[in-house]
Design a protein around this motif. Structure first.
Motif, PDB file in Angstrom:
ATOM      1  N   ALA A  32      -9.462   4.335   0.955  1.00 38.05           N
ATOM      2  CA  ALA A  32      -9.034   3.690   1.162  1.00 38.05           C
ATOM      3  C   ALA A  32      -8.083   3.920   3.117  1.00 38.05           C
ATOM      4  O   ALA A  32      -8.005   3.406   3.821  1.00 38.05           O
ATOM      5  CB  ALA A  32      -7.454   3.742   0.415  1.00 38.05           C
ATOM      6  N   LEU A  33      -8.035   5.244   3.328  1.00 35.83           N
ATOM      7  CA  LEU A  33      -7.917   5.603   4.627  1.00 35.83           C
ATOM      8  C   LEU A  33      -8.915   4.731   5.610  1.00 35.83           C
ATOM      9  O   LEU A  33      -8.977   4.351   6.939  1.00 35.83           O
ATOM     10  CB  LEU A  33      -8.248   7.394   4.660  1.00 35.83           C
ATOM     11  N   ALA A  34     -10.490   5.103   5.110  1.00 34.99           N
ATOM     12  CA  ALA A  34     -11.405   4.568   6.263  1.00 34.99           C
ATOM     13  C   ALA A  34     -11.024   2.649   6.373  1.00 34.99           C
ATOM     14  O   ALA A  34     -11.238   1.714   7.138  1.00 34.99           O
ATOM     15  CB  ALA A  34     -12.834   4.020   5.537  1.00 34.99           C
ATOM     16  N   ALA A  35      -9.928   1.652   4.816  1.00 32.91           N
ATOM     17  CA  ALA A  35      -9.601   0.922   5.356  1.00 32.91           C
ATOM     18  C   ALA A  35      -8.614   0.157   6.167  1.00 32.91           C
ATOM     19  O   ALA A  35      -8.594  -0.647   7.139  1.00 32.91           O
ATOM     20  CB  ALA A  35      -9.943  -0.388   3.688  1.00 32.91           C
ATOM     21  N   TRP A  51     -20.415  -5.846   6.867  1.00 29.14           N
ATOM     22  CA  TRP A  51     -19.521  -4.831   5.902  1.00 29.14           C
ATOM     23  C   TRP A  51     -17.582  -4.993   5.613  1.00 29.14           C
ATOM     24  O   TRP A  51     -17.874  -5.474   6.516  1.00 29.14           O
ATOM     25  CB  TRP A  51     -20.064  -3.338   6.466  1.00 29.14           C
ATOM     26  N   VAL A  52     -17.178  -4.431   4.568  1.00 32.51           N
ATOM     27  CA  VAL A  52     -15.725  -5.113   3.698  1.00 32.51           C
ATOM     28  C   VAL A  52     -15.402  -3.189   3.966  1.00 32.51           C
ATOM     29  O   VAL A  52     -15.888  -2.400   3.468  1.00 32.51           O
ATOM     30  CB  VAL A  52     -15.771  -5.821   2.741  1.00 32.51           C
ATOM     31  N   PRO A  53     -14.184  -2.833   4.477  1.00 34.78           N
ATOM     32  CA  PRO A  53     -14.022  -1.586   4.331  1.00 34.78           C
ATOM     33  C   PRO A  53     -13.331  -1.607   2.668  1.00 34.78           C
ATOM     34  O   PRO A  53     -13.504  -2.543   1.517  1.00 34.78           O
ATOM     35  CB  PRO A  53     -12.502  -1.910   5.068  1.00 34.78           C
ATOM     36  N   TYR A  67      -3.878  -0.765   0.080  1.00 38.74           N
ATOM     37  CA  TYR A  67      -4.773   0.438   0.441  1.00 38.74           C
ATOM     38  C   TYR A  67      -3.259   1.915   0.790  1.00 38.74           C
ATOM     39  O   TYR A  67      -3.852   2.702   0.841  1.00 38.74           O
ATOM     40  CB  TYR A  67      -5.026   0.280   1.911  1.00 38.74           C
ATOM     41  N   GLN A  68      -2.057   1.060   1.575  1.00 38.79           N
ATOM     42  CA  GLN A  68      -1.553   2.063   1.609  1.00 38.79           C
ATOM     43  C   GLN A  68      -0.293   2.966  -0.124  1.00 38.79           C
ATOM     44  O   GLN A  68      -0.771   3.951   0.300  1.00 38.79           O
ATOM     45  CB  GLN A  68      -0.056   1.983   2.487  1.00 38.79           C
ATOM     46  N   ARG A  69      -0.908   2.136  -0.569  1.00 42.93           N
ATOM     47  CA  ARG A  69      -0.496   2.551  -2.258  1.00 42.93           C
ATOM     48  C   ARG A  69      -1.313   3.078  -2.540  1.00 42.93           C
ATOM     49  O   ARG A  69      -0.819   4.509  -3.359  1.00 42.93           O
ATOM     50  CB  ARG A  69      -0.078   0.808  -3.000  1.00 42.93           C
TER      51      ARG A  69
END
Length: 177
Positions: free
Chosen positions: A73-76, A175-177, A60-62
């Protein structure tokens, strides 16, 4: 110029989701073995959960490096921070995710649950209501708004949302981010 191509954000988000699911599976198995009194086995699964979580966060940081406004990605990342009880980081990520995409239902519901934990019920209600505007049968948002209404002593209104939740079949219960 034989370098490796940078994966696109959609691929990285997908990998992050896979790694996050493995995190949750390993954490659940660790809890199971703890309850069975098998501490060594539980520790192995907990160690696996930590490893998969780091891999998910890395993906997600990538994505965020490639596209800083990728709300998925930000929500995850917010969800991962929330799982770590890092509430300030989770709140910052959810705020960025909702700002980047005000229609991101998982970000809105996650932000709503964060507000619930902070006992900011009016803000939580707004997040869940916004989520329901975009996904009227979203079980996370229906459950959240019902919880808010119970905390606000509006039980008849909460019951209405619980009935909608019972009828919802949107697949967001896990739910999974």
């Amino acid at each position: 110029a034989g370098g490796t191509a940078t994966p696109d954000p959609a691929t990285l988000n997908l990998l992050g989701e896979v790694f996050w699911r493995r995190t949750k599976t390993n954490a659940a198995l660790a809890q199971f073995y703890r309850m069975k009194g098998k501490q060594e086995r539980a520790a192995e699964y907990q160690q696996g959960a930590t490893l998969w979580e780091r891999k998910a966060m890395d993906m997600y940081q990538r994505v965020a490096q490639i596209n800083p406004s990728d709300s998925r990605a930000l929500a995850a990342m917010a969800q991962i921070f929330l799982g770590r009880s890092d509430f300030p980081a989770a709140e910052a990520m959810y705020r960025q995710a909702v700002t980047a995409d005000p229609t991101n239902v998982p970000a809105l519901t996650g932000y709503g649950w964060l507000h619930m934990q902070k006992k900011c019920f009016a803000r939580a209600q707004q997040c869940f209501s916004d989520a329901l505007m975009f996904s009227p049968e979203n079980s996370q948002a229906l459950c959240g708004i019902a919880a808010v209404l119970i905390h606000m002593y509006r039980r008849p209104d909460a019951a209405e949302h619980h009935l909608k939740l019972a009828a919802a079949s949107d697949g967001t219960n896990d739910w999974v981010p």
